[in-house]
Design a protein around this motif. Structure first.
Motif: not given
Lengths: 446, 168
Positions: B83-91, B126-131, A163-170
């Motif tokens: 907004l998926p707040l976990g996304l790292p910032y990028q252009e 990108y997939k996460v953002l699009a979803e 759901l976030t696109g980055e690995k978890g940490y749990f």
């Protein structure tokens, strides 16, 4: 000729069709994503077995509570109250009635099943996109029953990543210094627990003072400092076996040992005659290499995740500031220029940021800056706090905070806290005793 | 400590500027003409007859909604987009979605314009953002679209741009 006329008219219509209207959406909702975590279902036989083997009545519910708590703690998700759920867990797992879940405002749904097969715990779970009415993720795995809490953490990691696109940490652990007794006579022990505070174990007895435990990023080894005949020595401890060894007897004082990203070296500082420099030691051949050689106090080294650079702090400019250099000690560059004194720099596992402690006008701050020193952001301010350590995905920092002693010399406490990169999600990490110097492990399931 | 943004609050503020909230009191055709000079081209499309004819095509190829129409739509979607707040910032945090809408704002079809990026290695964000953008559209529908000029806005492109929000 007639054909040409028709073609011209068609082309005219084509060119004069409406241009596509575009609308830019540049803002969104910062509220945590509403998610429903349905209890994992189990058959009758498994329920009996769970109670017999683990003394847990409803394992499926317990696991779902672990997932819920993890998601809530992350600050990114809002697990919905189970009382509102309209569908039974076993049916929801195979065919969710999305309309029902939509009704309670869930945007994502987690369902699952847990059972005992051949004395092993077999777990399967699914993540559903409620609004799109489709499955996003389906995973099954087996493990030993005693790992049941880890099952909850592994499910959370997978859901978080999807759901976030980055690995978890749990599915991680925290090691820290557990403290007891009055401030002037503290008993300090090494302690380790799951990131959610469960499965606490003390790794030392408290006979010797222990300081700065740090995880090896590649395995479950720990390096830490312990005093022997009033001198701090660097130790290695294997958490799985309990085996412990002294890394070496070095001249003078030794400080701030930390592993290299490949886990093959320890980087630390040695202090002699008021001067402190940074050294590395190869753990295989025990060869020590001097990295800095400057008449100042250089300490708190931390490698970049690719191992090519080191950040550290030094008072070579007159005040303690953060510097970055190549891993061979060349190309030293100061990166912190704000007001105040900077210390305990730690390179993010993501590689993009350096976390630090800052002291300015009597207040302590935990902050982050980019690796060129730009974009400094102070995440939290307090009377006394320091020693940030990154979660393995580089999104959350754990650190410790002390409270002031009152006029009677009472009221002192040291506690672990965490904060995420937004600076909004600050939480106390509950520990059995007072605690300091936390270090976050890498993912156990990697 | 910075004050947390409150999307609901923003939504209300924007709403106040929205013509959609005032349609019971005022003739939206008149208001649109008064407050948004750039929208003269809408005169033809605001006619009751929404059938696309050559005459109204000639004078109305606007590639925009009026500001108030756009504000209303944005305000609605702001509230729906978690907004998926976990996304790292990028252009590269822009997702473009093309929609085909029904006259009542219900989504008939949605298409991610850079769909190929969805399953590219290293483009998980990108997939996460699009979803998340698709979820926002589904949650919001029927979209707050103008009551007239269907032919003009039946195809609509929403550009979900997370850069500003994730810059930190």
């Amino acid at each position: 000729m007639k054909f040409l006329k028709i073609l011209t008219i068609l082309l005219l219509i084509q060119f004069k069709a409406y241009a596509l209207i575009e609308v830019d959406i540049t803002r969104g909702n910062l509220s945590p994503l509403p998610v429903a975590v349905s209890p994992l279902s189990s058959d009758k036989n498994s329920i009996t077995e769970f109670e017999k083997i683990l003394n847990v009545k409803d394992l499926g519910s317990e696991i779902s509570i672990i997932v819920e708590n993890n998601l809530r703690q992350s600050g990114l998700f809002n697990p919905l109250e189970k009382d509102a759920f309209l569908q039974k867990p076993d049916i929801a797992h195979f065919k969710p009635r999305f309309e029902d879940w939509k009704l309670i405002k869930a945007q994502a749904l987690i369902t699952g099943k847990v059972e005992i097969i051949d004395e092993k715990l077999r777990v399967e779970f699914r993540l559903w996109d409620v609004l799109a009415a489709k499955e996003m993720l389906a995973i099954a795995f087996t493990t030993v029953p005693t790992n049941w809490r880890r099952v909850g953490h592994i499910i959370t990691d997978k859901v978080y990543e999807r759901l976030t696109g980055e690995k978890g940490y749990f599915d991680t652990r925290l090691i820290y210094v557990a403290e007891e007794g009055p401030k002037t006579k503290r008993i300090k022990k090494l302690a380790i627990m799951d990131q959610d505070g469960f499965n606490l174990k003390y790794l030392t007895l408290g006979n010797e003072l222990v300081l700065t435990p740090r995880f090896n990023p590649t395995n479950q080894m720990v390096t830490y400092l312990s005093y022997f005949r009033n001198l701090p020595r660097v130790y290695l401890l294997d958490i799985e076996t309990g085996m412990q060894e002294v890394v070496g007897d070095f001249p003078g004082m030794t400080f701030a040992p930390r592993f290299s990203p490949d886990g093959k070296k320890i980087i630390m500082s040695f202090a002699t005659d008021g001067n402190s420099d940074i050294y590395t030691m190869d753990l295989e051949n025990r060869v020590v290499e001097r990295i800095t050689n400057y008449p100042s106090i250089d300490t708190s080294p931390s490698y970049s995740p690719d191992g090519k650079y080191i950040c550290f702090n030094s008072d070579r400019s007159g005040y303690q500031q953060i510097y970055v250099m190549k891993s061979d000690g060349s190309s030293v560059k100061r990166i912190s220029f704000g007001n105040g004194i900077y210390g305990t720099p730690v390179w993010s596992p993501r590689g993009d940021l350096i976390a630090f402690t800052k002291l300015h006008k009597g207040k302590f701050y935990i902050g982050v800056m980019r690796i060129d020193g730009k974009g400094e952001r102070l995440l939290t301010e307090n009377f006394y706090q320091e020693a940030p350590s990154w979660s393995p995905n580089g999104r959350v920092l754990v650190f410790y905070r002390e409270t002031k002693t009152d006029d009677k010399g009472e009221g002192f406490s040291a506690k672990l806290w965490s904060i995420d990169l937004t600076g909004y999600n600050e939480r106390q990490v509950l520990t059995e005793t007072d605690a300091s110097d936390p270090s976050w492990s890498s993912l156990l399931s990697n | 400590m910075k004050k947390k943004q409150n999307p609901e609050e923003i939504k209300e503020q924007v709403r106040q500027a929205s013509e959609f909230e005032k349609k019971e009191l005022f003739d939206p055709n008149q208001i649109a003409a008064l407050i948004d000079k750039s929208k003269e081209e809408t005169a033809q499309t605001l006619k009751k007859n929404e059938k696309l004819t050559q005459s109204n095509v000639k004078s109305s190829f606007a590639a925009r909604l009026t500001l108030s129409q756009e504000d209303a739509l944005k305000a609605q979607i702001f509230g729906c987009w978690s907004l998926p707040l976990g996304l790292p910032y990028q252009e590269n945090l822009l997702v473009r979605i093309k929609l085909r809408l029904k006259p009542d704002g219900t989504v008939l079809k949605s298409e991610i314009l850079d769909h190929a990026r969805m399953n590219k290695p290293g483009q998980g964000f990108y997939k996460v953002l699009a979803e998340s953008a698709l979820r926002a559209i589904r949650l919001c529908q029927p979209l707050r679209v103008p009551t007239t000029g269907y032919e003009r806005w039946k195809d609509l492109q929403l550009n979900f741009d997370a850069r500003e929000m994730l810059e930190g």
